[in-house]
Design an enzyme around this catalytic site. Structure first.
Site, mmCIF file in Angstrom:
data_model
loop_
_atom_site.group_PDB
_atom_site.id
_atom_site.type_symbol
_atom_site.label_atom_id
_atom_site.label_comp_id
_atom_site.label_asym_id
_atom_site.label_seq_id
_atom_site.Cartn_x
_atom_site.Cartn_y
_atom_site.Cartn_z
ATOM 1 N N ARG A 146 38.732 69.761 49.627
ATOM 2 C CA ARG A 146 39.564 68.813 48.863
ATOM 3 C C ARG A 146 40.263 67.873 49.862
ATOM 4 O O ARG A 146 40.875 68.301 50.826
ATOM 5 C CB ARG A 146 40.586 69.563 48.041
ATOM 6 C CG ARG A 146 41.544 68.672 47.233
ATOM 7 C CD ARG A 146 42.830 68.369 47.985
ATOM 8 N NE ARG A 146 43.798 67.631 47.178
ATOM 9 C CZ ARG A 146 44.933 67.128 47.656
ATOM 10 N NH1 ARG A 146 45.228 67.277 48.928
ATOM 11 N NH2 ARG A 146 45.766 66.476 46.880
ATOM 12 N N VAL A 147 40.165 66.587 49.576
ATOM 13 C CA VAL A 147 40.824 65.588 50.418
ATOM 14 C C VAL A 147 41.846 64.862 49.545
ATOM 15 O O VAL A 147 41.544 64.467 48.422
ATOM 16 C CB VAL A 147 39.785 64.593 50.986
ATOM 17 C CG1 VAL A 147 40.465 63.433 51.685
ATOM 18 C CG2 VAL A 147 38.829 65.318 51.939
ATOM 19 N N GLY A 148 43.052 64.707 50.059
ATOM 20 C CA GLY A 148 44.100 64.038 49.303
ATOM 21 C C GLY A 148 44.208 62.565 49.649
ATOM 22 O O GLY A 148 43.262 61.945 50.152
ATOM 23 N N ASP A 149 45.366 61.999 49.378
ATOM 24 C CA ASP A 149 45.587 60.568 49.621
ATOM 25 C C ASP A 149 45.862 60.244 51.083
ATOM 26 O O ASP A 149 45.666 59.105 51.514
ATOM 27 C CB ASP A 149 46.783 60.088 48.786
ATOM 28 C CG ASP A 149 48.067 60.855 49.122
ATOM 29 O OD1 ASP A 149 47.997 62.089 49.287
ATOM 30 O OD2 ASP A 149 49.130 60.227 49.222
ATOM 31 N N THR A 193 54.427 66.471 53.544
ATOM 32 C CA THR A 193 53.496 65.608 54.269
ATOM 33 C C THR A 193 54.261 64.658 55.183
ATOM 34 O O THR A 193 55.256 64.059 54.780
ATOM 35 C CB THR A 193 52.648 64.801 53.255
ATOM 36 O OG1 THR A 193 51.731 65.680 52.646
ATOM 37 C CG2 THR A 193 51.887 63.670 53.925
ATOM 38 N N GLY A 205 48.546 63.872 45.785
ATOM 39 C CA GLY A 205 47.633 62.877 46.338
ATOM 40 C C GLY A 205 46.691 62.285 45.312
ATOM 41 O O GLY A 205 46.346 61.099 45.378
ATOM 42 N N GLY A 208 53.416 63.778 48.081
ATOM 43 C CA GLY A 208 53.368 64.313 46.719
ATOM 44 C C GLY A 208 51.929 64.480 46.262
ATOM 45 O O GLY A 208 51.029 64.686 47.077
HETATM 46 N N1 ASP Z 1 49.962 64.016 49.462
HETATM 47 C C1 ASP Z 1 49.443 65.243 50.009
HETATM 48 C C2 ASP Z 1 48.094 65.516 49.424
HETATM 49 O O1 ASP Z 1 47.916 65.323 48.234
HETATM 50 C C3 ASP Z 1 50.273 66.450 49.749
HETATM 51 C C4 ASP Z 1 51.742 66.386 49.968
HETATM 52 O O2 ASP Z 1 52.345 65.349 50.116
HETATM 53 O O3 ASP Z 1 52.307 67.449 49.995
HETATM 54 O O4 ASP Z 1 47.256 66.015 50.133
#
Ligand code: ASP
Length: 319
Positions: free
Chosen positions: A200-203, A172, A226, A224
């Site tokens: 799906r939505v992450g952080d 990311t 999320g 990482g």
């Molecule tokens: N933080 C991102 C998410 O969870 C993924 C990543 O950092 O690879 O969408």
């Protein structure tokens, strides 16, 4: 403390995740030396990474969801005003970070998702692009074949749970930029976790979870898992600890410890166990930087006005 108090220091700094190419960071520093704003440089670096097909968790070439669709999350925050813009689960546009910044500039909203984000992007004339690269498509097809399924089956939940158990790189895009005027902007862009459930939505697009920025106290950005950063409110928490007078080092260690406690030892049957880590980049108001992680071996890059190229450093792992 009032916003926009004007910083005395003029220390230019770009803080980014280690996967970003040196030339993108150095070009950003060069632009800052010539007077570019933190916001313009953060957007420039993010766009360069979004176009890089070798970055498999960002923009073009990002890993798709379980249906083979690339869904992108991005957020942009301006530390001078605390204004922010974000898009989530956006499909089919080349630069999610620029669209996120335009949400901040053109609407009285912070976050647009899915169809609404795409509508907005089309309305402002953002460039469309098929974001699925041949390499990412082949990896997805191989994964589907490896778990012995096809996407016509109706049980998308079961399909996702089986597909997720594969280790995939995570890169990311995190960039925090401080300009000569002492203003800070932070940008985060990602395609999220490979083979995720659609929608799906992450952080990354969530202000406070994966991104936070306030000129008066500092900025934070996460990479990482999320779901862990969301549950801890990682980015805003780190900045708020600095607001309360904690040093950057102690704030970063504290948030990394909380993330480690939350993540614990993943159960053998947890399909996301390979992604059980978070790394947080931190900058304080004076431009000091650091990174903190729940596992060793995670690196970041930093370049200041006088550095000829970015320096690679390892994040502190307090556990
Ligand atoms: N933080 C991102 C998410 O969870 C993924 C990543 O950092 O690879 O969408």
């Amino acid at each position: 403390m009032p916003y926009n108090r004007g910083m005395a220091s003029s220390s230019i700094v770009v803080l980014a995740n280690a996967e970003i190419r040196d030339e993108f960071i150095s070009e950003g520093v060069e632009r800052l030396r010539h007077g570019a704003s933190a916001g313009d440089v953060a957007e420039f670096i993010a766009c360069a990474v979004e176009d890089d097909p070798d970055e498999h968790t960002v923009g073009y070439g990002g890993w798709p969801n379980i249906l083979g669709e690339v869904e992108l999350d991005a957020s942009f925050m301006d530390g001078a005003t605390l204004r922010a813009g974000a898009v989530a689960a956006l499909k089919g546009f080349r630069h999610p970070i620029s669209i996120a910044r335009q949400v901040m500039l053109r609407l009285p909203h912070v976050l647009l998702a899915g169809e609404g984000a795409a509508r907005f992007a089309a309305e402002i004339g953002a460039e469309r692009r098929d974001m699925l690269s041949p390499e990412a498509r082949a990896a997805w097809q191989q994964r589907i074949a490896a778990i012995g399924e096809d996407t016509h089956q109706r049980d998308t939940i079961a399909l996702t749970l089986r597909a997720l158990g594969e280790r995939r790189g995570s890169d990311t895009m995190n960039v925090i930029v401080r300009d000569a005027a002492g203003h800070i902007c932070s940008a985060v862009s990602t395609s999220g976790i490979a083979w995720k459930y659609p929608g799906r939505v992450g952080d990354s697009p969530l202000v406070g979870a994966g991104n936070y920025c306030d000129d008066r106290y500092g900025a934070a950005a996460c990479m990482g898992l999320g779901e862990a950063a969301m549950r801890v409110g990682a980015a805003v928490q780190a900045v708020m600890l600095m607001r309360l007078g904690w040093s950057l080092e102690s704030a970063g260690r504290e948030v990394a410890r909380q993330l480690s406690d939350l993540l614990g030892a993943p159960a053998a049957e947890d399909p996301t166990r390979h992604a059980h880590w978070v790394r947080i980049l931190l900058m304080d108001a004076a431009g000091h930087v650091g990174a903190f992680a729940t596992r060793p071996g995670l690196c970041y890059k930093v370049q200041r006005a006088d550095d000829p190229h970015p320096l690679l450093r390892e994040a502190v792992c307090p556990a």
